[in-house]
Design an enzyme around this catalytic site. Structure first.
Site, short mmCIF file in Angstrom:
data_model
loop_
_atom_site.label_atom_id
_atom_site.label_comp_id
_atom_site.label_asym_id
_atom_site.label_seq_id
_atom_site.Cartn_x
_atom_site.Cartn_y
_atom_site.Cartn_z
N ASP A 38 1.19 -1.47 0.03
CA ASP A 38 -0.21 0.09 -0.32
C ASP A 38 0.26 0.63 0.36
OD1 ASP A 38 -2.64 1.53 0.87
OD2 ASP A 38 -1.12 1.52 2.35
N GLU A 70 1.29 -0.49 -4.72
CA GLU A 70 0.24 0.85 -5.41
C GLU A 70 0.95 2.41 -6.11
OE1 GLU A 70 -3.46 2.41 -3.18
OE2 GLU A 70 -1.86 2.57 -2.41
#
Length: 859
Positions: free
Chosen positions: A500, A555
């Site tokens: 993330d 990401e």
């Protein structure tokens, strides 16, 4: 429902706790798991050795050059007691100055900071105090080895698992892959040089990435035959004591000793009857006298943490069930598929009921659904423990502990094992980009200092996320994060990660208020955080070296070049990049009427990715499903979804348009967007509700009140029953998504080397492309259907329909005959050597495949 395990009672509670306290990141609900263990007190002799915690390793110490402070042996930090690789303070104040690891030199034997292997300060009868530490000489590559893991007892390493991390390589191939990078060679060569120096330092002073990444075998709680050792890196603390149920929370009972590297340690011998000094399920914390005052903290390496009903803070839990109660994996991990089809899921909100769902229910109810739908991987969010449920798991407080709201660590292992039985990969949404600013339960101000695990000052604070930012140049932070990644792969058998917030990691501006245009100057300069880049390269080295079947997805919204090129070639090393621009493009288009959609614009966004770098495409993820945003289904159908989704009721133009375009958007995204595909649970059938976590009213600093939802779970669940109901139009959308996944499973078109876009007609609103053997025909026109429409193809012969969005099963109008055969004609058309005629209804996608007749048996 109440279920029990040895020494622990776990009532499932769905009520919310709306109290807040300074230092907690936002409001917090009461966990649905609480642990109650018998308090016991007994006398014991305290064995607290002051030697370096890794007594089996080299006692070499690195001196600080005039420019650089370098880590000591194993846990040892620099002589500044911070344990960080750092430059002088005058340089650290400038975030643009990149940290170095040059000028490694050895100090003489009289260095006061030199670690020692002398265990004489430990009772002579306790020879096995450090027996849980692994001797490097005992590492036999490829051999089965029993290893003691903290809090879990002894497990066997897989015999076939490679233990080889490839050497750094030269890092030069990126210039062949992308010649534009040659203009930024100075920056890239410097970055790769820093990575190589870090690898060399880890090899020299830690025995390599393999040993360095097994910090959980030395830090936190580790078991031996004679007792339990607890170690914690807290250089800022003045004193420390282990407290908990096991000693009646007496801060004077078990005083810890600090070594010269900022590591606090205590050894607790077994009881007279041989039982462990800390019972399984005991609550515990570390009490420290810090520069910020006395504080009780959950151990940083804790493996389980829970919040009791009615309480605000969490408690660390000593989790070490008896051997007969430990979960034993039964099924091998699946091989990495060529085409990755990911079902993104959140365990807590995966129930149809307004409750926090459990790992067990997800295992039994949701995993079979994912398999039936045709996905081959499940990506699970919010695994790492987080005090604030509404953070969606992104404000992590306990990095090594699975979320206790959904069950125990063994429950999570059972879930993963069941997924493997079904042939599903299990990916973890891991958060190493930031941490919760919660000082009661998390790492923030852990030892009372602002710059312990994080950058100090403004550089260590993410103003938009209200969270803390790691100092990736710190030796002990590297140990912590690398060990964390390995822990989840080794202990829980996860098959990889979705990392993330990687964009936030890679730049000192964190991508905030920056619009990336694709200009390479945006990627390589003073705004690039080289320390973070080196960490990402190291963690990909570690994962791909020790777990070759594991998948890493980053990401990144910036489009960093060489992001998915192997580290040895000079890249960052991820397997996939999330193609985040696609979802943004669909939202941009859905705000406009159909006549303003440009076919070329859609195609450009879907195919705009770098050569040899794989992407995971998605039309929408969890981001678009959150309250405050809108899913594609809501953009298309809005309030009509509440009254016109029943098949026995009349439809509306918005519903007809929405159902048609919902299917087309998803299939063209899968067809052209990348080598992988992702869908957030419920979006496959156009889930009619947003996600709104239980929350109370919030008062902003300016005095404004933001209304809450009275801590309701009504919008924090997934109505899978709507997709299953064959009398609702949601069912047709779900059936199409299932057919789409199975089509990809059969033909593997996402990863086919053959891709050709033969038509993107702005007038007809037609898109035609080939992927593998398939021919995809999209008609985005809102009213025009075309008879005898010619489309090009590569292969001659007979074609038949293999997927049709207009089929009645998928909520269409059944305008095509699936028994029809389409014969190709020779002659170039749309730059293709052959072509055939079709009927293309408005707002449909139809997929054609060559029809192969049975060949006669040869004599």
């Amino acid at each position: 429902m109440v279920y029990t395990l040895s020494g622990i009672r776990l009532p499932v509670v769905s009520s919310a706790n709306n109290r807040s306290v300074s230092g907690i990141s936002g409001g917090r609900r009461t966990a649905n798991l609480s642990l109650f263990s018998k308090k016991c007190s007994f006398s014991r002799k305290i064995f607290a050795g002051k030697s370096s915690y890794d007594s089996d390793s080299s006692s070499l110490r690195v001196a600080a050059s005039d420019k650089t402070l370098v880590p000591g042996s194993q846990i040892g930090g620099s002589s500044s007691s911070t344990g960080q690789i750092e430059v002088p303070d005058t340089v650290l104040e400038d975030p643009q100055v990149l940290q170095d690891v040059d000028d490694l030199t050895m100090e003489d034997d009289n260095d006061i900071n030199k670690p020692t292997n002398d265990c004489s300060k430990v009772d002579e009868n306790q020879d096995s105090v450090h027996s849980d530490l692994i001797d490097k000489d005992d590492e036999v590559q490829g051999a089965e080895k029993a290893v003691t893991l903290p809090g879990t007892g002894t497990i066997k390493k897989e015999e076939a698992r490679p233990k080889s991390i490839p050497p750094p390589g030269t890092g030069q191939r990126i210039y062949e892959i992308d010649p534009i990078l040659r203009g930024y060679r100075e920056h890239l060569d410097y970055r790769f040089g820093q990575y190589k120096k870090m690898r060399e330092a880890i090899d020299k002073y830690e025995g390599g990435l393999d040993l360095f990444s097994r910090g959980y075998e030395k830090m936190g709680f580790t078991c031996s035959a004679t007792g339990i050792t607890y170690r914690e890196w807290a250089p800022g603390a003045k004193s420390a004591a282990l407290i908990g149920d096991f000693n009646n929370w007496n801060p004077n009972a078990d005083i810890m000793t600090q070594n010269e590297f900022g590591v606090w340690e205590i050894f607790l011998p077994n009881n007279a009857d041989g039982s462990p000094p800390i019972p399984h399920g005991s609550r515990l914390k570390i009490r420290m006298d810090t520069p910020s005052g006395i504080k009780d903290s959950i151990p940083a390496w804790i493996k389980f943490s829970v919040q009791a009903p009615g309480e605000i803070p969490y408690n660390g839990i000593y989790y070490d069930p008896p051997e007969e109660e430990k979960y034993v994996f039964q099924h091998p991990q699946p091989k990495k598929p060529k085409s990755l089809r990911i079902y993104e899921a959140h365990v807590g909100m995966s129930s149809t009921e307004p409750v926090v769902n459990t790992y067990a229910n997800f295992r039994d109810d949701v995993l079979p659904r994912i398999k039936r739908l045709g996905y081959n991987a499940v990506q699970i969010m919010a695994i790492q423990e987080h005090s604030y449920y509404g953070s969606f798991g992104y404000h992590v407080t306990n990095f090594f502990a699975p979320s206790s709201r959904c069950g125990t660590p063994d429950d999570l292992k059972s879930l993963i094992d069941k997924a493997h039985e079904l042939g599903l990969l299990v990916l973890m949404d891991i958060v190493h980009s930031h941490a919760s600013n919660n000082v009661l339960d998390g790492l923030n101000m852990f030892d009372g200092t602002d710059g312990h695990y994080f950058h100090s000052g403004s550089r260590g604070y993410h103003w938009m996320w209200d969270s803390r930012l790691f100092n990736y140049g710190s030796w002990e932070v590297l140990r912590f994060l690398l060990s964390n990644a390995r822990w989840w792969l080794d202990e829980y058998k996860f098959d990889g990660f979705r990392f993330d917030g990687v964009t936030s990691m890679m730049y000192t501006h964190h991508g905030l208020q920056v619009e990336f245009t694709g200009n390479y100057n945006e990627y390589f300069g003073y705004a690039t955080d080289v320390d973070a880049m080196v960490y990402l390269m190291l963690v990909n080295d570690l994962i791909h070296g020790l777990f070759p079947e594991a998948v890493t997805i980053g990401e990144d919204v910036s489009g960093m070049p060489a992001f998915c090129i192997p580290v040895q070639d000079g890249g960052v090393g991820f397997d996939y990049r999330l193609h985040m621009a696609i979802a943004d493009k669909w939202i941009e288009l859905l705000k406009k009427p159909d006549e303003y959609w440009k076919m070329g614009d859609i195609i450009h966004t879907l195919t705009n990715r770098r050569w040899l770098e794989k992407c995971v495409a998605y039309a929408e993820s969890h981001d678009q499903a959150l309250v405050g945003d809108k899913t594609i289904a809501f953009w298309l159908m809005d309030k009509d979804m509440y009254g016109f989704m029943a098949l026995d009721r009349p439809t509306t133009p918005a519903i007809d348009r929405g159902i048609a375009l919902h299917k087309m958007i998803r299939l063209i995204t899968m067809g052209l967007g990348g080598e992988g595909y992702l869908n957030f649970m419920g979006n496959e059938f156009g889930h009619p509700e947003w996600i709104d976590f239980p929350r109370g009213d919030q008062r902003l600093p300016n005095g404004k009140i933001v209304p809450g939802n009275n801590f309701s779970f009504d919008k924090c669940r997934r109505r899978f029953d709507l997709g299953d109901a064959d009398y609702l139009r949601y069912h047709g959308l779900q059936e199409f998504d299932q057919a789409m996944q199975h089509l990809e499973e059969k033909y593997g078109f996402m990863t086919s080397e053959h891709q050709y876009i033969s038509r993107k007609d702005e007038g007809d609103r037609i898109v035609v492309f080939e992927k593998g053997d398939l021919v995809f025909v999209f008609n985005f026109h809102w009213t025009n259907s075309y008879s005898d429409y010619r489309v090009g193809c590569l292969k001659p012969g007979k074609y038949k329909i293999v997927l049709d969005s207009d089929h009645l099963l998928f909520g269409g109008f059944n305008r095509l005959d699936h028994n029809a055969e389409y014969f190709s004609s020779d002659g170039w058309y749309d730059d293709r050597p052959h072509s055939f005629l079709i009927y293309a209804p408005c707002r449909t996608v139809v997929v054609y495949a060559p029809h192969k007749e049975l060949e006669p048996v040869k004599a």
